[in-house]
Motif scaffolding. Sequence first.
Motif, PDB file in Angstrom:
ATOM      1  N   ILE A 135     -10.784   8.108  17.649  1.00  0.00           N
ATOM      2  CA  ILE A 135     -11.506   8.633  18.809  1.00  0.00           C
ATOM      3  C   ILE A 135     -10.510   9.123  19.860  1.00  0.00           C
ATOM      4  O   ILE A 135      -9.568   8.395  20.223  1.00  0.00           O
ATOM      5  CB  ILE A 135     -12.425   7.558  19.423  1.00  0.00           C
ATOM      6  N   LEU A 136     -10.735  10.335  20.378  1.00  0.00           N
ATOM      7  CA  LEU A 136      -9.844  10.931  21.375  1.00  0.00           C
ATOM      8  C   LEU A 136     -10.597  11.220  22.669  1.00  0.00           C
ATOM      9  O   LEU A 136     -10.385  12.245  23.314  1.00  0.00           O
ATOM     10  CB  LEU A 136      -9.238  12.231  20.834  1.00  0.00           C
ATOM     11  N   ASP A 137     -11.437  10.304  23.095  1.00  0.00           N
ATOM     12  CA  ASP A 137     -12.331  10.564  24.218  1.00  0.00           C
ATOM     13  C   ASP A 137     -11.606  10.821  25.534  1.00  0.00           C
ATOM     14  O   ASP A 137     -12.054  11.604  26.357  1.00  0.00           O
ATOM     15  CB  ASP A 137     -13.300   9.381  24.411  1.00  0.00           C
ATOM     16  N   ASP A 138     -10.489  10.114  25.759  1.00  0.00           N
ATOM     17  CA  ASP A 138      -9.786  10.303  27.029  1.00  0.00           C
ATOM     18  C   ASP A 138      -8.287  10.139  26.805  1.00  0.00           C
ATOM     19  O   ASP A 138      -7.824   9.874  25.695  1.00  0.00           O
ATOM     20  CB  ASP A 138     -10.305   9.347  28.105  1.00  0.00           C
ATOM     21  N   GLU A 139      -7.505  10.300  27.875  1.00  0.00           N
ATOM     22  CA  GLU A 139      -6.052  10.298  27.767  1.00  0.00           C
ATOM     23  C   GLU A 139      -5.502   8.988  27.213  1.00  0.00           C
ATOM     24  O   GLU A 139      -4.416   8.955  26.637  1.00  0.00           O
ATOM     25  CB  GLU A 139      -5.433  10.571  29.143  1.00  0.00           C
TER      26      GLU A 139
END
Length: 715
Positions: A135-139
């Motif tokens: 998952i790459l939802d946020d930094e």
Amino acid sequence: AKPGDTILLKKGTWKNCILNLSCNGTESKPIVFKPEKGSEVVLSGESNLRISGSYLIIEGLNFTNGYSPDGSVWEFRHGDTVANHCRITNCAINSFNCLERMKEAYWVSFYGKRNRMDHCTFYNKNNLGVLVAVILDDERSRENYHSIDSNYFAKRIPLASNTGEIIRVGVSQHCTFNSFTTISNNLFEKCDGEVEIISIKSCGNILKNNVFKECQGGLSLRHGNNNTVVGNIFLGNDKNGTGGARIINEGNWVINNLFYHCRGINFRSPLAIMNGVPNSPAYRYLPVRDAVVANNTFINCTPFSLCEGSDQERSKQPVNVYLFKNVFMNDEDSILYAVFDKTDSIYFWNNLVSNRLKQPLMKGFQKKKLSIHSYETLPPLLDNQKSLLPDSISKQVIVRTKEGFPTSAGFTDWKAFKKAKANPYLGMGAFWFKIVELNLNKTNNNTPIKCETSDEIYEAMQTNKPSIDIELTGNAYSFTRPIIISKAMFSLHSATNSPILFKTTNHLSVLFIVSEGSVAHFENLILNADGCNVESFMSADISGSVNHTNFLLNHFTIANLNATNFLYAPKYSISDSIVVSNCEFSNNNCNLFSLKDESDNIGLYNVEKLRILNCTFKNNVGKILDLYRGGKDESTMGPDVAFTGNKIINCNNQNELLRLYGVQISSIKKNSFTISNEGKLAIAYTDIVRAAHLLEKNQFVKSGTIKKNKFVIEK
């Protein structure tokens, strides 16, 4: 817990356990959670694992006989707190599925940075949703440098839907972000969920030294740029649908891989370089640009695809694609590649091809006498070592490959290939995990239970055995309620060759309900269904269960059935196979095989393989077959239909007798239609996406016509 602590988990089964591990170790003093005495801890029922904090090591957990009540089974986060520098090792998830097939659920979700999952086993995921999601939802979770290595992924049967991947890194809306995830030294075996075994939807990932054994699909660089596929071995072993690598987007490299007897076509080709969509939104197909395909070896593989998927939407050809120093050994096929659009900006050089191939080849392919035995000891020499790579790509070679391209052509690590063929399991997965499968051949060696009345049948169905064989000894049976087949194997047959009367005392929706996970076998039966007041004679259950069913009818006769359907597949039901052979259907007023209720048009369907062979259909009113798969999804291989050697005599319906809507593969051959649906349609094909249909040696006498499309080949 403090840095350096070890927490021992008590041996046994932990049921309905929500396990949240949140603490912080250090790089030199991690906090370890493991079972006592080297055994594993079993987690069952409604259980899951959440990890947050840093430098935790979790090992020896076995999730089986249950499902996660919410979210993934394992997550590298707890609430909004992610995990960093954490590791799950020597653990397993086995058949830990949601009860509802269409309820999407992951098994593992990666968040945070620099987490590792290694030497774990994952077996038999059946429900909707990828197995592992990065998952790459946020930094906090981008540029994560996760490692997924040395794991064993096995047995993902066809999902009959999209989202059947094993690993997905990113999603389309995050495809421009770097993930820098490494997927290495894993074994994928019989991972047949859908066309994508691994789906890359982010940038900068490395897929290295994995083995794909007999998987009906491939590694898809679906979205994202600058991903590297290197040193992988694809052991197709001549299994239908086994693929390799599919290239989309920019700067993706496929180098020094081995493709062995891979027999997929189209999207599942051993190598598929896709056409793109001009000005494409992220979720469709961005054009291929600056791709490198080098030093790969293909042994007895189906043709690779150039400009794959070309159509009115996908009209942008690949640009600046460099295909060089690959070796193609083949003594089975007549062509090397299929081309679907212009290849003006694809550059070929120093590719070696078996001189057995008859296809005239483009410049850059050289035919030679090639042998795998000599090649292992002495890689073929190249007449010209000159490179045509532009400087912009040449400067990346050392950074992306460490040692650069080999001077010889083709794959170089033959030691790894021999290991993969001999024992690919060595060092993969949880060391303690053993696969235990129910052997139906053994469990069905039961003494038949003789039943003279319906009450005796109901009583016999209460046995605790995993399989049951019922022999009908009476000549008439009166049913008061449905027979629910919930055995791993159910068999029903007759002791005589005389007709047996089946009737119901009241109206039933279904007489035989085949529950999830069951195999129903009807053989050597002659039934007169004149007294059956039912909607459907037999049906898969309506629960939408994660477990698949199977129907087998052999030397089965049914007559005088007045109903809506003979065999009905409810919405969201799924059968691996429906096999009907040497059967007779006479004087019935119903639709015989009704698999038409997946009307959401998202690529779902109710049966993977349907076989109707050497049967007789006589004086029937209604459709013989109605099979529907709607939508534009291209991720599945099914439905796969064979309708062969059948006799259709005086059968009629208001529309068509056979409707194949969205069926991916069909073979209708050696059938005879006599005085059936004259002036109407005998067969109707409708396809939204590409399909493959064969019509061969069928006879039509005073019968309906065929509604064909461009995917139908008639011989």
